[in-house]
Design an enzyme around this catalytic site. Structure first.
Site, PDB file in Angstrom:
ATOM      1  N   PHE A 146      -7.722  12.822  -0.050  1.00 27.34           N
ATOM      2  CA  PHE A 146      -8.202  12.482  -1.397  1.00 27.34           C
ATOM      3  C   PHE A 146      -9.422  13.306  -1.791  1.00 27.34           C
ATOM      4  O   PHE A 146     -10.294  12.848  -2.497  1.00 27.34           O
ATOM      5  CB  PHE A 146      -8.462  10.973  -1.524  1.00 27.34           C
ATOM      6  CG  PHE A 146      -7.173  10.217  -1.604  1.00 27.34           C
ATOM      7  CD1 PHE A 146      -6.644   9.875  -2.826  1.00 27.34           C
ATOM      8  CD2 PHE A 146      -6.458   9.917  -0.459  1.00 27.34           C
ATOM      9  CE1 PHE A 146      -5.428   9.225  -2.902  1.00 27.34           C
ATOM     10  CE2 PHE A 146      -5.238   9.277  -0.524  1.00 27.34           C
ATOM     11  CZ  PHE A 146      -4.720   8.933  -1.752  1.00 27.34           C
ATOM     12  N   LEU A 147      -9.467  14.535  -1.271  1.00 28.13           N
ATOM     13  CA  LEU A 147     -10.544  15.452  -1.659  1.00 28.13           C
ATOM     14  C   LEU A 147      -9.950  16.670  -2.361  1.00 28.13           C
ATOM     15  O   LEU A 147     -10.494  17.761  -2.270  1.00 28.13           O
ATOM     16  CB  LEU A 147     -11.343  15.891  -0.424  1.00 28.13           C
ATOM     17  CG  LEU A 147     -12.370  14.911   0.134  1.00 28.13           C
ATOM     18  CD1 LEU A 147     -13.162  15.546   1.276  1.00 28.13           C
ATOM     19  CD2 LEU A 147     -13.342  14.420  -0.949  1.00 28.13           C
ATOM     20  N   LYS A 159       2.905  13.083  -9.641  1.00 29.11           N
ATOM     21  CA  LYS A 159       2.720  13.799  -8.378  1.00 29.11           C
ATOM     22  C   LYS A 159       4.094  14.247  -7.889  1.00 29.11           C
ATOM     23  O   LYS A 159       5.120  13.784  -8.423  1.00 29.11           O
ATOM     24  CB  LYS A 159       1.995  12.938  -7.346  1.00 29.11           C
ATOM     25  CG  LYS A 159       2.790  11.760  -6.836  1.00 29.11           C
ATOM     26  CD  LYS A 159       2.016  11.085  -5.729  1.00 29.11           C
ATOM     27  CE  LYS A 159       2.797   9.989  -5.071  1.00 29.11           C
ATOM     28  NZ  LYS A 159       2.104   9.332  -3.992  1.00 29.11           N
ATOM     29  N   PHE A 169       0.809  -1.219   0.000  1.00 36.53           N
ATOM     30  CA  PHE A 169       0.000   0.000   0.000  1.00 36.53           C
ATOM     31  C   PHE A 169       0.847   1.276   0.000  1.00 36.53           C
ATOM     32  O   PHE A 169       0.325   2.363   0.202  1.00 36.53           O
ATOM     33  CB  PHE A 169      -0.952   0.005   1.214  1.00 36.53           C
ATOM     34  CG  PHE A 169      -1.932  -1.136   1.189  1.00 36.53           C
ATOM     35  CD1 PHE A 169      -3.112  -1.035   0.476  1.00 36.53           C
ATOM     36  CD2 PHE A 169      -1.659  -2.324   1.854  1.00 36.53           C
ATOM     37  CE1 PHE A 169      -4.018  -2.100   0.430  1.00 36.53           C
ATOM     38  CE2 PHE A 169      -2.547  -3.390   1.811  1.00 36.53           C
ATOM     39  CZ  PHE A 169      -3.729  -3.280   1.102  1.00 36.53           C
ATOM     40  N   LEU A 170       2.158   1.151  -0.194  1.00 40.03           N
ATOM     41  CA  LEU A 170       3.005   2.348  -0.118  1.00 40.03           C
ATOM     42  C   LEU A 170       2.651   3.346  -1.217  1.00 40.03           C
ATOM     43  O   LEU A 170       2.095   2.981  -2.254  1.00 40.03           O
ATOM     44  CB  LEU A 170       4.489   1.976  -0.220  1.00 40.03           C
ATOM     45  CG  LEU A 170       5.025   1.306  -1.483  1.00 40.03           C
ATOM     46  CD1 LEU A 170       5.225   2.283  -2.623  1.00 40.03           C
ATOM     47  CD2 LEU A 170       6.341   0.621  -1.170  1.00 40.03           C
ATOM     48  N   CYS A 185      -0.447   3.166 -10.365  1.00 41.91           N
ATOM     49  CA  CYS A 185      -1.394   2.246  -9.717  1.00 41.91           C
ATOM     50  C   CYS A 185      -2.867   2.534  -9.986  1.00 41.91           C
ATOM     51  O   CYS A 185      -3.577   1.662 -10.484  1.00 41.91           O
ATOM     52  CB  CYS A 185      -1.140   2.227  -8.214  1.00 41.91           C
ATOM     53  SG  CYS A 185       0.425   1.438  -7.811  1.00 41.91           S
ATOM     54  N   GLY A 199      -8.670  18.463  -9.121  1.00 42.47           N
ATOM     55  CA  GLY A 199      -7.573  18.826 -10.020  1.00 42.47           C
ATOM     56  C   GLY A 199      -7.713  18.144 -11.362  1.00 42.47           C
ATOM     57  O   GLY A 199      -8.828  17.934 -11.852  1.00 42.47           O
TER      58      GLY A 199
HETATM   59  N1  LIG Z   1       4.814   1.938  -7.382  1.00 36.64           N
HETATM   60  C1  LIG Z   1       3.901   1.984  -6.432  1.00 36.64           C
HETATM   61  O1  LIG Z   1       3.620   3.031  -5.863  1.00 36.64           O
HETATM   62  C2  LIG Z   1       3.178   0.733  -6.006  1.00 36.64           C
HETATM   63  C3  LIG Z   1       2.453   0.728  -4.811  1.00 36.64           C
HETATM   64  C4  LIG Z   1       1.767  -0.424  -4.428  1.00 36.64           C
HETATM   65  C5  LIG Z   1       1.791  -1.547  -5.249  1.00 36.64           C
HETATM   66  N2  LIG Z   1       2.474  -1.518  -6.424  1.00 36.64           N
HETATM   67  C6  LIG Z   1       2.484  -2.724  -7.253  1.00 36.64           C
HETATM   68  O2  LIG Z   1       3.728  -3.390  -7.068  1.00 36.64           O
HETATM   69  C7  LIG Z   1       4.188  -3.973  -8.298  1.00 36.64           C
HETATM   70  C8  LIG Z   1       5.544  -3.415  -8.662  1.00 36.64           C
HETATM   71  O3  LIG Z   1       5.411  -2.040  -8.909  1.00 36.64           O
HETATM   72  P1  LIG Z   1       6.687  -1.094  -9.104  1.00 36.64           P
HETATM   73  O4  LIG Z   1       6.159   0.285  -9.229  1.00 36.64           O
HETATM   74  O5  LIG Z   1       7.698  -1.412  -8.068  1.00 36.64           O
HETATM   75  O6  LIG Z   1       7.181  -1.625 -10.536  1.00 36.64           O
HETATM   76  P2  LIG Z   1       8.561  -1.257 -11.263  1.00 36.64           P
HETATM   77  O7  LIG Z   1       8.276  -1.375 -12.719  1.00 36.64           O
HETATM   78  O8  LIG Z   1       9.113   0.011 -10.723  1.00 36.64           O
HETATM   79  O9  LIG Z   1       9.546  -2.420 -10.814  1.00 36.64           O
HETATM   80  C9  LIG Z   1       9.463  -3.749 -11.238  1.00 36.64           C
HETATM   81  C10 LIG Z   1      10.879  -4.294 -11.339  1.00 36.64           C
HETATM   82  O10 LIG Z   1      10.843  -5.709 -11.488  1.00 36.64           O
HETATM   83  C11 LIG Z   1      11.857  -6.083 -12.416  1.00 36.64           C
HETATM   84  N3  LIG Z   1      11.550  -7.430 -12.924  1.00 36.64           N
HETATM   85  C12 LIG Z   1      10.606  -7.803 -13.811  1.00 36.64           C
HETATM   86  N4  LIG Z   1      10.620  -9.146 -13.983  1.00 36.64           N
HETATM   87  C13 LIG Z   1      11.604  -9.627 -13.170  1.00 36.64           C
HETATM   88  C14 LIG Z   1      12.093 -10.929 -12.894  1.00 36.64           C
HETATM   89  N5  LIG Z   1      11.592 -12.018 -13.488  1.00 36.64           N
HETATM   90  N6  LIG Z   1      13.106 -11.028 -12.029  1.00 36.64           N
HETATM   91  C15 LIG Z   1      13.635  -9.945 -11.419  1.00 36.64           C
HETATM   92  N7  LIG Z   1      13.218  -8.690 -11.648  1.00 36.64           N
HETATM   93  C16 LIG Z   1      12.196  -8.542 -12.502  1.00 36.64           C
HETATM   94  C17 LIG Z   1      11.794  -4.979 -13.457  1.00 36.64           C
HETATM   95  O11 LIG Z   1      12.951  -4.945 -14.260  1.00 36.64           O
HETATM   96  C18 LIG Z   1      11.640  -3.761 -12.561  1.00 36.64           C
HETATM   97  O12 LIG Z   1      12.875  -3.242 -12.150  1.00 36.64           O
HETATM   98  C19 LIG Z   1       3.081  -3.681  -9.322  1.00 36.64           C
HETATM   99  O13 LIG Z   1       2.196  -4.755  -9.363  1.00 36.64           O
HETATM  100  C20 LIG Z   1       2.381  -2.461  -8.741  1.00 36.64           C
HETATM  101  O14 LIG Z   1       1.036  -2.372  -9.144  1.00 36.64           O
HETATM  102  C21 LIG Z   1       3.176  -0.408  -6.808  1.00 36.64           C
END
Ligand SMILES: NC(=O)c1ccc[n+]([C@@H]2O[C@H](COP(=O)([O-])OP(=O)(O)OC[C@H]3O[C@@H](n4cnc5c(N)ncnc54)[C@H](O)[C@@H]3O)[C@@H](O)[C@H]2O)c1
Length: 434
Positions: free
Chosen positions: A244-245, A315, A145-146, A255, A248
């Site tokens: 979240f109000l 953001k 949830f970050l 996400c 914009g």
């Molecule tokens: N970014 C956010 O704020 C956030 C918050 C909550 C949840 N999420 C979820 O978490 C997940 C990751 O998001 P993110 O923003 O960190 O993605 P990201 O694209 O920044 O990072 C994913 C990383 O995984 C690597 N990767 C892909 N396949 C791989 C494998 N087989 N082995 C090793 N590395 C591999 C990619 O090269 C990349 O560096 C998503 O499902 C996203 O929806 C993201």
């Protein structure tokens, strides 16, 4: 600090790096397997490939406990808990693209006595499908949830930790719960599918709140109310809350857009038309375009006009450009014949690849120089510090659309600017102001 259970992380993106650094901070040895060799090389040199406040310091502080590798065998050699943090971007149809997850799962295989802990956001049912195909590997859904920009704090001070598992994997759920235990957050132990749905429903609810206040803002524009005042008054009701109000240009980022789409499609595929969520998504799409109407109010045509964008990232405090409103806006402006010039304090490098025709300026003032209009797209604090009298002098036409309701309208107008915002018609348009 006593030595804690070693942890494996697959994927060194926002979630993977923050997860790894924070578990290292809690005393765990962490092996991070990333597929892109350049990322691993830069991490080994101590260079962090993303902009996330506090993360470089935390990685440096815990460098001794962190190992970065491209080699899956090195990851599988030690830790029992394998946190999968790979991307799940949208497909063209809006469904979640699970190819990176499937690849990671395939590479992990079915090693004895280990657990796959899914941090990536996946459609409901994904965990049970993976588990059915690899029954010897325990499976825990532990959605993340970050928020980018405050990711380290969010990880270390979570509101709750969701631990989803099905019968037989209690040991893995207990181990995951134990890893998070020092953070003191409530642990929501639930079944796999409910854990997956908690993540999707949470993002859909927050997106709904944003689209709701944006609709209120659009009505405010018509009837002469100020949406920031409305949100202030609404937010004091604890049943509503003030977060979240902010009206914009709509929600963007890696996400909300993809997760709302994925939930809509998940519902559709299972035979349910999720009407409210359809509207939430549609309102968000239209909202990004409202700036065009605001500009047209003051400019006859955009052909040959120079339009400055203040901010590009979705953001502040991140350089993430995924689904940023600036992408839609820049192409709409260019489509109408305008030249677009932009400035973002940290997202320039990523933006250059996505917006090759947009001219990048070295500072906010440089962007505004000789511009016929400006749009504030990202609420970077430094934009609030601009000397608007100087800006009014520097611009060819001192018109500003504040796409985030970020600035003080009276101060900007007093500096000689024409100021437009979202749901904040000028004082003159309001019939009564106390
Ligand atoms: N970014 C956010 O704020 C956030 C918050 C909550 C949840 N999420 C979820 O978490 C997940 C990751 O998001 P993110 O923003 O960190 O993605 P990201 O694209 O920044 O990072 C994913 C990383 O995984 C690597 N990767 C892909 N396949 C791989 C494998 N087989 N082995 C090793 N590395 C591999 C990619 O090269 C990349 O560096 C998503 O499902 C996203 O929806 C993201």
């Amino acid at each position: 600090m006593s030595e804690r259970e070693p942890i494996g992380v697959v994927g060194a993106g926002w979630v993977g790096l923050v997860t790894a650094a924070c578990f290292a901070e809690l005393g765990h040895r962490v092996v991070v397997r990333e597929i892109v060799p350049e990322k691993v090389e830069s991490l080994r040199r101590g260079e962090i490939p993303i902009h996330e406040p506090g993360l470089p310091e935390l990685i440096k502080k815990n460098a001794e406990r962190l190992t970065f590798t491209t080699d899956m065998a090195e990851l599988l050699d030690g830790p029992r808990l394998l946190f999968v943090c790979v991307q799940t971007p949208p497909t063209y149809s809006g469904d979640a693209d699970l190819s990176a997850v499937q690849r990671a799962v395939g590479e992990i295989g079915e090693p004895d006595g280990k657990a796959l802990v899914m941090k990536s956001t996946v459609p409901v049912g994904t965990g049970r499908t993976i588990h059915r195909d690899a029954p010897e590997l325990a499976y825990v859904a532990c959605p993340e949830f970050l928020k980018e920009g405050t990711a380290v704090k969010d990880f270390l001070e979570p509101d709750r930790v969701v631990v989803g598992f099905d019968q037989g994997d209690e040991w893995a759920a207990d181990a995951v719960a134990a890893a998070y235990e020092p953070l003191g957050a409530p642990i929501v132990r639930t079944d796999l599918s409910s854990a997956e749905m908690i993540k999707l429903a949470s993002n859909a609810y927050l997106a709904t709140k944003i689209s709701f206040i944006n609709e209120i803002a659009n009505v405010c524009d018509e009837v002469g109310a100020d949406v920031t005042e409305v949100a202030r008054g609404m937010g004091m009701d604890p049943r509503i809350g003030d977060r979240f109000l902010n009206a914009g240009l709509g929600f963007g980022g890696s996400c909300f857009p993809k997760d709302t789409q994925a939930l809509k499609i998940l519902a559709g595929n299972s035979g349910y038309h999720f009407q409210l969520l359809n509207s939430v998504i549609e309102v968000n799409e239209l909202q990004k375009r409202r700036v065009m109407a605001k500009l047209s109010k003051h400019l006859d045509s955009l052909v040959g006009k120079r339009v400055a964008l203040l901010g590009l990232a979705f953001k502040p405090d991140t350089d993430d450009m995924r689904e940023a409103s600036s992408l839609v806006l820049a192409s709409r402006l260019e489509g109408e014949g305008a030249t677009v010039v932009a400035f973002d304090p940290v997202a320039e490098e990523r933006a250059r690849q996505l917006l090759p025709s947009v001219e990048m300026a070295g500072s906010a003032m440089e962007t505004l120089e000789a511009a016929d209009a400006a749009v504030l797209v990202t609420e970077w604090p430094e934009f609030a510090e601009l000397d608007w009298t100087e800006v009014a002098k520097a611009m060819n036409n001192p018109l500003l659309v504040d796409g985030r309701n970020f600035l003080d309208p009276d101060a900007v107008r007093a500096a000689g600017m024409t100021y437009e915002a979202i749901g904040r018609p000028g004082l003159a348009d309001r019939s009564a102001v106390s």
